[in-house]
Design an enzyme around this catalytic site. Structure first.
Site, PDB file in Angstrom:
ATOM      1  N   SER A 139      99.952   7.650  55.901  1.00 13.85           N
ATOM      2  CA  SER A 139     100.937   6.570  55.954  1.00 13.85           C
ATOM      3  C   SER A 139     102.127   6.962  55.087  1.00 13.85           C
ATOM      4  O   SER A 139     101.965   7.257  53.902  1.00 13.85           O
ATOM      5  CB  SER A 139     100.289   5.279  55.442  1.00 13.85           C
ATOM      6  N   LYS A 146     101.974   7.918  60.337  1.00 12.41           N
ATOM      7  CA  LYS A 146     102.372   6.496  60.431  1.00 12.41           C
ATOM      8  C   LYS A 146     103.562   6.306  59.514  1.00 12.41           C
ATOM      9  O   LYS A 146     103.520   6.686  58.347  1.00 12.41           O
ATOM     10  CB  LYS A 146     101.198   5.604  60.012  1.00 12.41           C
ATOM     11  N   LYS A 192     106.285   3.639  57.810  1.00 16.02           N
ATOM     12  CA  LYS A 192     106.632   2.258  57.481  1.00 16.02           C
ATOM     13  C   LYS A 192     108.057   2.001  57.956  1.00 16.02           C
ATOM     14  O   LYS A 192     108.942   2.862  57.749  1.00 16.02           O
ATOM     15  CB  LYS A 192     106.543   2.049  55.969  1.00 16.02           C
ATOM     16  N   ASP A 194     104.528   0.939  61.150  1.00 19.81           N
ATOM     17  CA  ASP A 194     103.957  -0.267  60.547  1.00 19.81           C
ATOM     18  C   ASP A 194     105.086  -1.071  59.907  1.00 19.81           C
ATOM     19  O   ASP A 194     105.772  -0.576  59.009  1.00 19.81           O
ATOM     20  CB  ASP A 194     102.930   0.123  59.475  1.00 19.81           C
ATOM     21  N   GLU A 245     102.480  -1.565  64.426  1.00 15.73           N
ATOM     22  CA  GLU A 245     101.541  -2.346  63.615  1.00 15.73           C
ATOM     23  C   GLU A 245     102.253  -3.540  62.975  1.00 15.73           C
ATOM     24  O   GLU A 245     103.302  -3.389  62.345  1.00 15.73           O
ATOM     25  CB  GLU A 245     100.966  -1.417  62.537  1.00 15.73           C
ATOM     26  N   ASP A 290      97.348  -6.068  61.884  1.00 18.34           N
ATOM     27  CA  ASP A 290      96.737  -5.738  60.589  1.00 18.34           C
ATOM     28  C   ASP A 290      96.578  -7.058  59.828  1.00 18.34           C
ATOM     29  O   ASP A 290      95.536  -7.730  59.929  1.00 18.34           O
ATOM     30  CB  ASP A 290      97.642  -4.731  59.841  1.00 18.34           C
ATOM     31  N   LYS A 330      90.454  -3.430  58.253  1.00 16.63           N
ATOM     32  CA  LYS A 330      90.393  -3.192  56.801  1.00 16.63           C
ATOM     33  C   LYS A 330      89.306  -4.087  56.245  1.00 16.63           C
ATOM     34  O   LYS A 330      89.434  -5.313  56.272  1.00 16.63           O
ATOM     35  CB  LYS A 330      91.721  -3.574  56.141  1.00 16.63           C
ATOM     36  N   GLY A 354      94.018   1.408  55.405  1.00 20.97           N
ATOM     37  CA  GLY A 354      93.834   1.804  54.007  1.00 20.97           C
ATOM     38  C   GLY A 354      94.595   0.882  53.087  1.00 20.97           C
ATOM     39  O   GLY A 354      95.571   0.250  53.486  1.00 20.97           O
TER      40      GLY A 354
HETATM   41  O1  SMG Z   1      95.751   3.618  51.964  1.00 21.41           O
HETATM   42  O2  SMG Z   1      96.695   5.302  52.913  1.00 21.41           O
HETATM   43  C1  SMG Z   1      96.704   4.149  52.535  1.00 21.41           C
HETATM   44  C2  SMG Z   1      97.919   3.303  52.790  1.00 21.41           C
HETATM   45  C3  SMG Z   1      97.908   2.747  54.153  1.00 21.41           C
HETATM   46  O3  SMG Z   1      99.986   1.875  54.834  1.00 21.41           O
HETATM   47  C4  SMG Z   1      98.917   1.639  54.350  1.00 21.41           C
HETATM   48  N1  SMG Z   1      98.534   0.409  53.967  1.00 21.41           N
HETATM   49  O4  SMG Z   1      99.855  -2.343  55.798  1.00 21.41           O
HETATM   50  O5  SMG Z   1      98.581  -0.780  56.401  1.00 21.41           O
HETATM   51  C5  SMG Z   1      99.247  -1.323  55.535  1.00 21.41           C
HETATM   52  C6  SMG Z   1      99.355  -0.759  54.130  1.00 21.41           C
HETATM   53  C7  SMG Z   1      98.952  -1.787  53.120  1.00 21.41           C
HETATM   54  C8  SMG Z   1      99.185  -1.414  51.704  1.00 21.41           C
HETATM   55  S1  SMG Z   1     100.841  -1.223  51.314  1.00 21.41           S
HETATM   56  C9  SMG Z   1     100.991  -1.281  49.612  1.00 21.41           C
HETATM   57 MG    MG Z   2      99.506  -2.263  57.926  1.00 20.82          MG
END
Ligand code: SMG
Ligand code: MG
Length: 385
Positions: free
Chosen positions: A144, A170, A172, A198, A223, A248, A272, A300
């Site tokens: 991510s 992925k 953001k 995401d 996402e 999510d 999750k 994650g």
């Molecule tokens: O754990 O590799 C990881 C991060 C994955 O992007 C990730 N998590 O919305 O999916 C999500 C985010 C939530 C945490 S962002 C601080």
């Molecule tokens: Mg997410």
């Protein structure tokens, strides 16, 4: 696995884990994780003892969801544990049932269930993956990537992860940092590399035409584009946009996931365990999605090697057909609290096979990063350590 255990003692340990680089999403920047670990010591009537650990995925602030780490610790000490202790001997499957009468706080509940699960599996000499009936011995690893201020910096970061072997990227996104960045990353990684975005709820129902511009980049999924409670909005978006809509934040239970699927809002599910109240509910969502032919993948929450080991066991189940956010420990942390931090080889993570959730604590590192410890005994008495 039918033994029931009494909770002798619980340790709540807070650790401070600096991130190797800031991680920016549409709801803010993380630079250090303040993580709550839950240790349990259990005994059974015949006298045998076991212990285990869980990791609470709540962040420091209520940004991703309503939970936050101080609140999680408070609710465990003052509400969840008293309820659990009053229930008498339990096994992991009882934890969610006993705690169901208390509303919300899925991440706090999940951490307790996880610790009991770890302890119980260690006593049984069974790995989490084998307990779940997983057949895969390794799982594909996705990474991510946070929002970057400059596209050049973003491309350098993505190239680094491609070089590390990650099989899926992925990215953001948020309004103002989306189409151009996606176009640039797609050009860098080429058409064959699985790629998804995401939004962490950053868009609105009126953004359908804008998000449809992502269709030309052959994304695996978008996402959580809309706020978590906007299920109908996601269903409408799924009609407007060709790229599959993945939920999510919106998915907090198996029942809610079933509704979202029926409404056409959830074409792919990010599972999750913390968000849904534990690994056992996560498995129920996996089973439901398999029966509905909805692909799932494991999300994650920047977990340490404790949570990542358990996630790897879960992601070995057959319905996890897409790569998860189970990256190497070094993606976020210079030092992990486990003796064998997760690594990525050939783009894959090996599913742990040791008894329990599949990790051993590195006590030196753990002590070095610990910021506070309290202990609660079987009668509910709290002591600082
Ligand atoms: O754990 O590799 C990881 C991060 C994955 O992007 C990730 N998590 O919305 O999916 C999500 C985010 C939530 C945490 S962002 C601080
Ligand atoms: Mg997410």
């Amino acid at each position: 696995m039918t033994n029931r255990w009494s909770i002798e003692r619980v340790e709540l340990r807070r650790i401070a884990m600096p991130l190797v680089s800031p991680f920016r999403t549409s709801f803010g920047v993380e630079t250090e994780r303040d993580i709550l670990l839950v240790g349990v010591e259990l005994t059974e009537p015949a006298g045998s003892r076991t212990s285990g650990w869980g990791e609470c995925v709540a962040l420091g602030a209520p940004s991703y969801s309503a939970e936050y780490v101080d609140g999680a610790q408070h609710v465990i000490v003052h509400h969840l544990l008293p309820q659990l202790l009053a229930a008498g001997p339990i096994e992991a499957a009882d934890v969610g049932v006993v705690l169901a009468r208390l509303h919300g706080h899925p991440m706090a509940k999940a951490a307790l269930e996880m610790a009991v699960l770890d302890a119980q599996l260690r006593a049984a000499g069974q790995s989490f993956a084998s307990f779940l009936g997983a057949e895969r011995t390794r799982i594909p690893s996705g990474v991510s990537v946070g929002i970057h201020d400059s596209t050049d910096d973003l491309l350098a970061t993505v190239q680094g992860y491609v070089d590390d072997g990650y099989v899926r990227i992925k990215l953001k996104i948020e309004p103002g940092s989306d189409i151009e960045q996606v176009a640039a990353v797609r050009e860098l990684i080429g058409p064959a590399t699985p790629f998804q975005v995401d939004a962490n709820t950053a868009y609105r129902r009126t953004d359908g035409a804008h998000l449809a511009r992502l269709d030309e980049f052959d994304m695996l999924l978008i996402e959580q584009p809309l706020p978590e409670d906007d299920i109908i909005g996601h269903a409408r978006l799924a009609d407007e946009v060709e790229t599959p809509i993945c939920l999510d934040e919106s998915l907090v239970s198996a029942a809610g996931t079933a509704d979202a699927i029926e409404l056409g809002a959830c074409e792919i599910a990010n599972i999750k365990p913390g968000r849904v109240g534990g690994y056992l509910e996560a498995v129920r969502i996996h089973d439901l999605c398999m029966s509905k032919r909805v692909p799932v993948w494991c999300g994650g929450m920047l977990e340490t090697g404790i949570g990542r080991a358990a996630n790897a066991g879960l992601a070995a189940l057959p319905g996890f057909t897409l790569p998860g956010d189970i990256s190497a420990s070094t993606r976020f942390y210079a030092r992990d609290v486990v003796t064998e931090p997760i690594t990525v080889t050939d783009g894959h993570v090996t599913v742990p096979t040791s008894p329990g959730l599949g990790f051993e604590l590195d006590l030196d590192v753990l002590d070095a990063v610990t910021t506070s410890r309290i202990r609660i005994d079987g009668s509910g008495t709290v002591t600082g350590l």
